[in-house]
Design an enzyme around this catalytic site. Structure first.
Site, PDB file in Angstrom:
ATOM      1  N   GLY A  12      44.309  42.589  47.713  1.00 51.89           N
ATOM      2  CA  GLY A  12      44.530  41.175  47.983  1.00 51.89           C
ATOM      3  C   GLY A  12      43.561  40.547  48.961  1.00 51.89           C
ATOM      4  N   SER A  13      42.323  41.036  49.028  1.00 56.48           N
ATOM      5  CA  SER A  13      41.372  40.423  49.964  1.00 56.48           C
ATOM      6  C   SER A  13      41.039  38.988  49.549  1.00 56.48           C
ATOM      7  CB  SER A  13      40.110  41.272  50.107  1.00 56.48           C
ATOM      8  OG  SER A  13      39.334  41.263  48.937  1.00 56.48           O
ATOM      9  N   ARG A  91      44.291  43.064  34.249  1.00 50.40           N
ATOM     10  CA  ARG A  91      44.779  42.976  32.872  1.00 50.40           C
ATOM     11  C   ARG A  91      44.112  41.796  32.167  1.00 50.40           C
ATOM     12  NH1 ARG A  91      48.832  46.059  31.814  1.00 50.40           N
ATOM     13  NH2 ARG A  91      49.835  47.088  33.553  1.00 50.40           N
ATOM     14  N   LEU A  92      43.858  41.981  30.881  1.00 52.70           N
ATOM     15  CA  LEU A  92      43.364  40.861  30.085  1.00 52.70           C
ATOM     16  C   LEU A  92      44.517  39.895  29.843  1.00 52.70           C
ATOM     17  CD1 LEU A  92      41.134  42.641  27.411  1.00 52.70           C
ATOM     18  CD2 LEU A  92      40.383  41.264  29.346  1.00 52.70           C
ATOM     19  N   ILE A  93      44.210  38.622  29.893  1.00 52.81           N
ATOM     20  CA  ILE A  93      45.219  37.581  29.658  1.00 52.81           C
ATOM     21  C   ILE A  93      45.259  37.280  28.163  1.00 52.81           C
ATOM     22  CG2 ILE A  93      45.912  35.214  30.208  1.00 52.81           C
ATOM     23  CD1 ILE A  93      46.004  37.050  32.638  1.00 52.81           C
ATOM     24  N   HIS A 109      34.457  37.722  39.590  1.00 52.37           N
ATOM     25  CA  HIS A 109      33.943  39.023  39.153  1.00 52.37           C
ATOM     26  C   HIS A 109      32.737  39.416  40.004  1.00 52.37           C
ATOM     27  CE1 HIS A 109      33.391  42.319  36.377  1.00 52.37           C
ATOM     28  NE2 HIS A 109      32.099  42.049  36.377  1.00 52.37           N
TER      29      HIS A 109
END
Length: 192
Positions: A12-13, A91-93, A109
């Site tokens: 969670g940075s 996860r892919l949406i 990314h």
């Protein structure tokens, strides 16, 4: 004020960077929901410290991806979420979330896309011995890191850098760039 849901799977940075930008008045939004798909992820504790509603889903208990995403969608709708911000969400949406939130799901990314999509982008950059990598913020589509690019910033890899050095450099850029990009989108939307 826009309501954000942050989807995260790990430390969670970037969640922290978004919260900090809000507290410093650099991001005019509120994080109304944290969605996490990993029990025990560090980001959960960070959300609790900031009194952010948190839901932890275990995707395997759902019949399929669509059922899992319907549950996520319901939580987002209940809280009037305007944008979904992926911050290390692994996860892919799928279409269940993509369709109602078209051009309202962002991802960050650690590479200059289209180079080095997917997992371990920093490791991929090291393996290819590139001298420049970076950070990309993009809209999410149904592919892996293939959505339209919103902004990018380069990061130089020095000969003496380790992967950990580059990771620190990239995170420093992420923590500054992501809130800035989110704010610019919100300002643009409010002016329409």
């Amino acid at each position: 004020m826009m309501n954000l849901a942050v989807f995260a799977s790990g430390t969670g940075s970037n969640f922290d960077a978004i919260i900090q930008a809000i507290e410093e008045g650099k991001l005019d939004a509120q994080v109304s929901l944290l969605v996490c798909d990993r029990v025990g992820a560090s980001v959960i504790e960070k959300a609790q410290r900031h009194s952010v509603d948190t839901v932890v889903f275990t995707p395997k208990v759902y019949e399929n991806k669509a059922a899992y995403e319907r549950a996520l969608l319901e939580d987002c709708r209940t809280r009037n979420i305007d944008y979904i911000i992926l911050a290390g969400y692994m996860r892919l949406i799928g279409p269940t979330l993509l369709e109602p939130y078209q051009n309202r799901i962002l991802n960050i990314h650690p590479s200059l896309l289209p180079a080095f999509p997917g997992k371990d982008a920093i490791g991929q950059a090291f393996e290819k011995k590139v001298k420049i990598t970076g950070v990309t913020v993009h809209f999410v589509d149904d592919g892996m890191d293939t959505g339209p690019i919103i902004d990018q910033e380069a990061v130089r890899i020095e000969d003496t850098d380790t992967e950990e050095d580059v990771k620190r450099k990239i995170q420093a850029v992420e923590h500054r760039l992501y809130p800035k990009v989110i704010q610019s989108l919100l300002v643009k939307e409010e002016s329409l």
